[in-house]
Write a protein that holds these residues in place. Structure first.
Motif, PDB file in Angstrom:
ATOM      1  N   GLU A 116     -10.304   6.724  -8.526  1.00 55.56           N
ATOM      2  CA  GLU A 116     -10.845   5.725  -7.615  1.00 55.56           C
ATOM      3  C   GLU A 116     -10.039   4.432  -7.601  1.00 55.56           C
ATOM      4  O   GLU A 116      -9.263   4.160  -8.516  1.00 55.56           O
ATOM      5  CB  GLU A 116     -12.315   5.420  -7.932  1.00 55.56           C
ATOM      6  CG  GLU A 116     -12.551   4.829  -9.306  1.00 55.56           C
ATOM      7  CD  GLU A 116     -13.016   5.864 -10.310  1.00 55.56           C
ATOM      8  OE1 GLU A 116     -12.360   6.924 -10.419  1.00 55.56           O
ATOM      9  OE2 GLU A 116     -13.999   5.609 -11.010  1.00 55.56           O
ATOM     10  N   GLU A 117     -10.254   3.657  -6.544  1.00 56.01           N
ATOM     11  CA  GLU A 117      -9.576   2.362  -6.428  1.00 56.01           C
ATOM     12  C   GLU A 117     -10.122   1.408  -7.483  1.00 56.01           C
ATOM     13  O   GLU A 117     -11.330   1.350  -7.724  1.00 56.01           O
ATOM     14  CB  GLU A 117      -9.776   1.765  -5.036  1.00 56.01           C
ATOM     15  CG  GLU A 117      -9.012   0.472  -4.867  1.00 56.01           C
ATOM     16  CD  GLU A 117      -9.025  -0.046  -3.446  1.00 56.01           C
ATOM     17  OE1 GLU A 117      -8.329  -1.050  -3.212  1.00 56.01           O
ATOM     18  OE2 GLU A 117      -9.705   0.526  -2.585  1.00 56.01           O
TER      19      GLU A 117
ATOM     20  N   LYS B   2      -4.970   2.848  -7.103  1.00 60.12           N
ATOM     21  CA  LYS B   2      -5.766   4.053  -7.342  1.00 60.12           C
ATOM     22  C   LYS B   2      -4.867   5.103  -7.988  1.00 60.12           C
ATOM     23  O   LYS B   2      -3.668   4.894  -8.154  1.00 60.12           O
ATOM     24  CB  LYS B   2      -6.345   4.594  -6.043  1.00 60.12           C
ATOM     25  CG  LYS B   2      -5.295   5.100  -5.066  1.00 60.12           C
ATOM     26  CD  LYS B   2      -5.929   5.651  -3.805  1.00 60.12           C
ATOM     27  CE  LYS B   2      -4.850   6.164  -2.861  1.00 60.12           C
ATOM     28  NZ  LYS B   2      -5.399   6.737  -1.652  1.00 60.12           N
TER      29      LYS B   2
ATOM     30  N   THR C 181      -2.996   0.102  -3.545  1.00 65.39           N
ATOM     31  CA  THR C 181      -3.858   0.276  -2.370  1.00 65.39           C
ATOM     32  C   THR C 181      -3.887  -0.975  -1.501  1.00 65.39           C
ATOM     33  O   THR C 181      -3.871  -0.864  -0.284  1.00 65.39           O
ATOM     34  CB  THR C 181      -5.293   0.627  -2.775  1.00 65.39           C
ATOM     35  OG1 THR C 181      -5.782  -0.374  -3.670  1.00 65.39           O
ATOM     36  CG2 THR C 181      -5.357   2.000  -3.427  1.00 65.39           C
TER      37      THR C 181
ATOM     38  N   LYS D 273       0.834  -1.205   0.000  1.00 72.10           N
ATOM     39  CA  LYS D 273       0.000   0.000   0.000  1.00 72.10           C
ATOM     40  C   LYS D 273       0.872   1.260   0.000  1.00 72.10           C
ATOM     41  O   LYS D 273       1.801   1.387   0.791  1.00 72.10           O
ATOM     42  CB  LYS D 273      -0.901  -0.013   1.224  1.00 72.10           C
ATOM     43  CG  LYS D 273      -1.861   1.136   1.283  1.00 72.10           C
ATOM     44  CD  LYS D 273      -2.778   1.015   2.478  1.00 72.10           C
ATOM     45  CE  LYS D 273      -3.749   2.176   2.490  1.00 72.10           C
ATOM     46  NZ  LYS D 273      -4.704   2.052   3.596  1.00 72.10           N
TER      47      LYS D 273
END
Length: 139
Positions: free
Chosen positions: A66-67, A45, A110, A16
């Protein structure tokens, strides 16, 4: 990033917050890998992807905030003017299950990035094509 070498392959887990191409390029430079293949899956993302307009000789870019699920990440490792050059394409699944893809310029992990690297025992070079406007494989 976590890495395990299995024979002549590297299995890599990006974590992440890591930027995909920056992390890969740093690793390739450290290992002195000058040719090879990259493939992977994961989630991320803030992707910038592109489509190359051959007539205008430039990329049309799109930012996806967005993810998304990384359905497929495919690319190659070469040298351009003596520096490691990563050419990757990506296919993303958006939250509404539609897909979008193109040339990868950037993206941030992410959840995880499960990347496999197959180095070649030779270096592969790129050279600028004035006709196309891109740095093509110099074979």
């Amino acid at each position: 990033m976590r890495v395990k070498k299995i024979r002549n392959f590297y299995v890599m887990r990006l974590v992440k917050g890591e930027e995909i191409l920056t992390t890969l390029k740093d690793f390739l430079k450290e290992k002195k890998i000058k040719g090879g293949m990259i493939f992977g899956i994961g989630a991320g993302k803030e992707f910038t992807i592109g489509y190359y307009d051959l007539v205008r000789k430039h990329y049309i870019k799109r930012f996806i905030k967005e993810e998304c699920e990384i359905i497929s990440l495919l690319g190659n490792i070469t040298l351009l003017e003596g520096d490691v050059f990563i050419h990757c394409h990506i296919l993303l699944s958006l939250p509404n299950f539609s897909t979008i893809g193109g040339h990868l310029f950037s993206g941030t992990i992410t959840a995880t990035g499960e990347i496999f690297i197959h180095p070649f025992p030779i270096k592969i070079l790129r050279q600028k094509s004035e006709e196309i406007g891109l740095n093509l494989l110099d074979l």
